[in-house]
Design a protein around this motif. Sequence first.
Motif, mmCIF file in Angstrom:
data_model
loop_
_atom_site.group_PDB
_atom_site.id
_atom_site.type_symbol
_atom_site.label_atom_id
_atom_site.label_comp_id
_atom_site.label_asym_id
_atom_site.label_seq_id
_atom_site.Cartn_x
_atom_site.Cartn_y
_atom_site.Cartn_z
ATOM 1 N N MET A 1 77.705 -76.838 -62.786
ATOM 2 C CA MET A 1 76.733 -76.939 -61.748
ATOM 3 C C MET A 1 76.889 -75.600 -60.633
ATOM 4 O O MET A 1 78.084 -75.316 -60.355
ATOM 5 N N TYR A 2 75.933 -74.964 -60.626
ATOM 6 C CA TYR A 2 75.903 -73.931 -59.872
ATOM 7 C C TYR A 2 75.777 -74.218 -58.311
ATOM 8 O O TYR A 2 75.323 -74.674 -57.706
ATOM 9 N N VAL A 3 77.030 -73.401 -57.652
ATOM 10 C CA VAL A 3 77.237 -73.935 -56.253
ATOM 11 C C VAL A 3 77.503 -72.743 -55.228
ATOM 12 O O VAL A 3 78.513 -72.198 -55.371
ATOM 13 N N PRO A 4 76.207 -72.292 -54.786
ATOM 14 C CA PRO A 4 76.481 -70.794 -53.865
ATOM 15 C C PRO A 4 77.788 -71.483 -52.908
ATOM 16 O O PRO A 4 77.781 -72.513 -52.436
ATOM 17 N N PRO A 5 78.266 -70.383 -52.327
ATOM 18 C CA PRO A 5 79.425 -70.718 -51.282
ATOM 19 C C PRO A 5 78.921 -71.512 -49.810
ATOM 20 O O PRO A 5 79.284 -72.299 -49.524
ATOM 21 N N ALA A 6 77.711 -71.159 -49.731
ATOM 22 C CA ALA A 6 77.099 -71.514 -48.577
ATOM 23 C C ALA A 6 76.909 -73.268 -48.678
ATOM 24 O O ALA A 6 76.838 -74.124 -47.722
ATOM 25 N N PHE A 7 76.926 -73.592 -49.990
ATOM 26 C CA PHE A 7 76.606 -75.147 -50.240
ATOM 27 C C PHE A 7 77.802 -75.752 -50.715
ATOM 28 O O PHE A 7 77.749 -77.189 -51.256
ATOM 29 N N ARG A 8 78.894 -75.283 -50.930
ATOM 30 C CA ARG A 8 79.770 -75.761 -51.582
ATOM 31 C C ARG A 8 80.650 -77.096 -50.691
ATOM 32 O O ARG A 8 81.158 -76.613 -49.432
ATOM 33 N N GLU A 9 80.811 -77.957 -51.354
ATOM 34 C CA GLU A 9 82.068 -78.976 -50.469
ATOM 35 C C GLU A 9 83.266 -79.266 -51.510
ATOM 36 O O GLU A 9 83.151 -79.729 -52.548
ATOM 37 N N ASP A 10 84.398 -78.807 -50.582
ATOM 38 C CA ASP A 10 85.428 -79.108 -51.248
ATOM 39 C C ASP A 10 86.562 -80.066 -50.647
ATOM 40 O O ASP A 10 87.507 -80.392 -51.356
ATOM 41 N N ASP A 11 86.075 -80.597 -49.518
ATOM 42 C CA ASP A 11 87.002 -81.572 -48.920
ATOM 43 C C ASP A 11 86.827 -82.895 -49.701
ATOM 44 O O ASP A 11 85.955 -83.491 -50.184
ATOM 45 N N ARG A 12 88.124 -83.240 -50.121
ATOM 46 C CA ARG A 12 88.367 -84.361 -51.166
ATOM 47 C C ARG A 12 87.909 -85.704 -50.438
ATOM 48 O O ARG A 12 86.887 -86.676 -51.000
ATOM 49 N N ALA A 13 88.154 -85.933 -49.177
ATOM 50 C CA ALA A 13 87.473 -87.133 -48.461
ATOM 51 C C ALA A 13 85.878 -87.205 -48.375
ATOM 52 O O ALA A 13 85.305 -88.076 -48.719
ATOM 53 N N ALA A 14 85.303 -86.026 -48.119
ATOM 54 C CA ALA A 14 83.762 -85.645 -48.122
ATOM 55 C C ALA A 14 83.375 -86.054 -49.506
ATOM 56 O O ALA A 14 82.185 -86.852 -49.460
ATOM 57 N N LEU A 15 83.912 -85.615 -50.475
ATOM 58 C CA LEU A 15 83.215 -85.686 -51.898
ATOM 59 C C LEU A 15 83.415 -87.167 -52.392
ATOM 60 O O LEU A 15 82.446 -87.790 -52.759
ATOM 61 N N HIS A 16 84.396 -88.014 -51.909
ATOM 62 C CA HIS A 16 84.437 -89.389 -52.072
ATOM 63 C C HIS A 16 83.505 -89.944 -51.431
ATOM 64 O O HIS A 16 82.874 -91.076 -51.889
ATOM 65 N N GLY A 17 83.491 -89.805 -50.244
ATOM 66 C CA GLY A 17 82.266 -90.290 -49.347
ATOM 67 C C GLY A 17 80.813 -90.157 -50.016
ATOM 68 O O GLY A 17 80.182 -91.073 -50.043
ATOM 69 N N MET A 18 80.713 -89.065 -50.504
ATOM 70 C CA MET A 18 79.242 -88.809 -51.027
ATOM 71 C C MET A 18 79.126 -89.603 -52.258
ATOM 72 O O MET A 18 78.070 -90.133 -52.612
ATOM 73 N N MET A 19 80.493 -89.870 -53.052
ATOM 74 C CA MET A 19 80.170 -90.594 -54.322
ATOM 75 C C MET A 19 79.686 -92.103 -54.041
ATOM 76 O O MET A 19 79.080 -92.802 -54.543
ATOM 77 N N ARG A 20 80.516 -92.532 -52.934
ATOM 78 C CA ARG A 20 80.351 -93.908 -52.526
ATOM 79 C C ARG A 20 78.835 -94.083 -52.208
ATOM 80 O O ARG A 20 78.461 -95.279 -52.261
ATOM 81 N N ASP A 21 78.505 -93.093 -51.420
ATOM 82 C CA ASP A 21 77.196 -93.192 -50.806
ATOM 83 C C ASP A 21 76.049 -93.290 -51.836
ATOM 84 O O ASP A 21 75.300 -94.064 -51.683
ATOM 85 N N ALA A 22 76.383 -92.776 -53.074
ATOM 86 C CA ALA A 22 75.358 -92.376 -53.989
ATOM 87 C C ALA A 22 75.208 -93.767 -54.653
ATOM 88 O O ALA A 22 74.176 -94.333 -55.200
ATOM 89 N N ARG A 23 76.235 -94.843 -55.011
ATOM 90 C CA ARG A 23 76.193 -95.981 -55.545
ATOM 91 C C ARG A 23 76.010 -95.942 -56.999
ATOM 92 O O ARG A 23 76.795 -96.521 -57.741
ATOM 93 N N LEU A 24 74.728 -95.401 -57.682
ATOM 94 C CA LEU A 24 74.556 -95.276 -58.881
ATOM 95 C C LEU A 24 74.811 -93.912 -59.324
ATOM 96 O O LEU A 24 74.513 -92.994 -59.019
ATOM 97 N N ALA A 25 75.696 -93.911 -60.550
ATOM 98 C CA ALA A 25 75.844 -92.626 -61.169
ATOM 99 C C ALA A 25 75.330 -92.753 -62.484
ATOM 100 O O ALA A 25 74.784 -93.571 -63.193
ATOM 101 N N ASN A 26 75.463 -91.271 -63.371
ATOM 102 C CA ASN A 26 75.179 -91.144 -64.536
ATOM 103 C C ASN A 26 76.266 -90.792 -65.420
ATOM 104 O O ASN A 26 76.629 -89.775 -65.010
ATOM 105 N N LEU A 27 76.785 -91.276 -66.216
ATOM 106 C CA LEU A 27 77.958 -91.070 -67.109
ATOM 107 C C LEU A 27 77.341 -90.448 -68.340
ATOM 108 O O LEU A 27 76.247 -90.822 -68.872
ATOM 109 N N VAL A 28 77.839 -89.095 -68.520
ATOM 110 C CA VAL A 28 77.533 -88.332 -69.540
ATOM 111 C C VAL A 28 78.501 -87.866 -70.588
ATOM 112 O O VAL A 28 79.724 -87.515 -70.110
#
Length: 207
Positions: A1-28
């Motif tokens: 995924m192309y991620v410019p520095p201004a949009f990058r999210e590296d915080d583990r807790a924040a990433l986990h929160g984003m994943m939980r909020d998404a609820r549905l994922a696509n397994l590829v």
Amino acid sequence: MYVPPAFREDDRAALHGMMRDARLANLVTATAEGLVATPLPLFLAPEEGPHGTLYGHLARANPQWKLPPSDEAMALFTGPDAYVSPSWYPSKQEHQKVVPTWNYVAVHAYGPVEFFEDADRLLEVVTRLTDLHERPRAKPWAVADAPEGFIRAQLRGIVGLRLPIARLEGKRKMSQNRAAADRAGVAAGLAASDRASDRAVAALIPG
């Protein structure tokens, strides 16, 4: 995924929160027959491994679990997204040098995927996944509410999956690259939308 520095999210807790909020994922998975993708509800076990481990299940009839992946699998989580009109930028009135864009949240989780058929492991996954989504309800339904024989029969129709996360990529594109006045204009425009997803994005735009 192309991620410019201004949009990058590296915080583990924040990433986990984003994943939980998404609820549905696509397994590829990449296989000898090409790319295969399945939309799946997954749950995260954050205590398992440096980045956590994902669990879920898919239909036994789904051929994806029978096709050996040639490399890591990828689980794609997407959050709120919205079209951004250039008419919301105050800077449009100054120079007209503006174009439309899209704001969104996305997390990509990579790792080796394991598919399993053990009934006890499947029951644990189904129970945890059900409890996760039933918990907010006033009267939660539980797997144990159904007859045990019926549940065991249902388990024979699915296959479990476990994906220990080897690496995470996160992107939170919320107009961070725009001036404060433009961000405020976008937030106001989206907040006035009839679409719930637009209003959700409006709340994520930094002031």
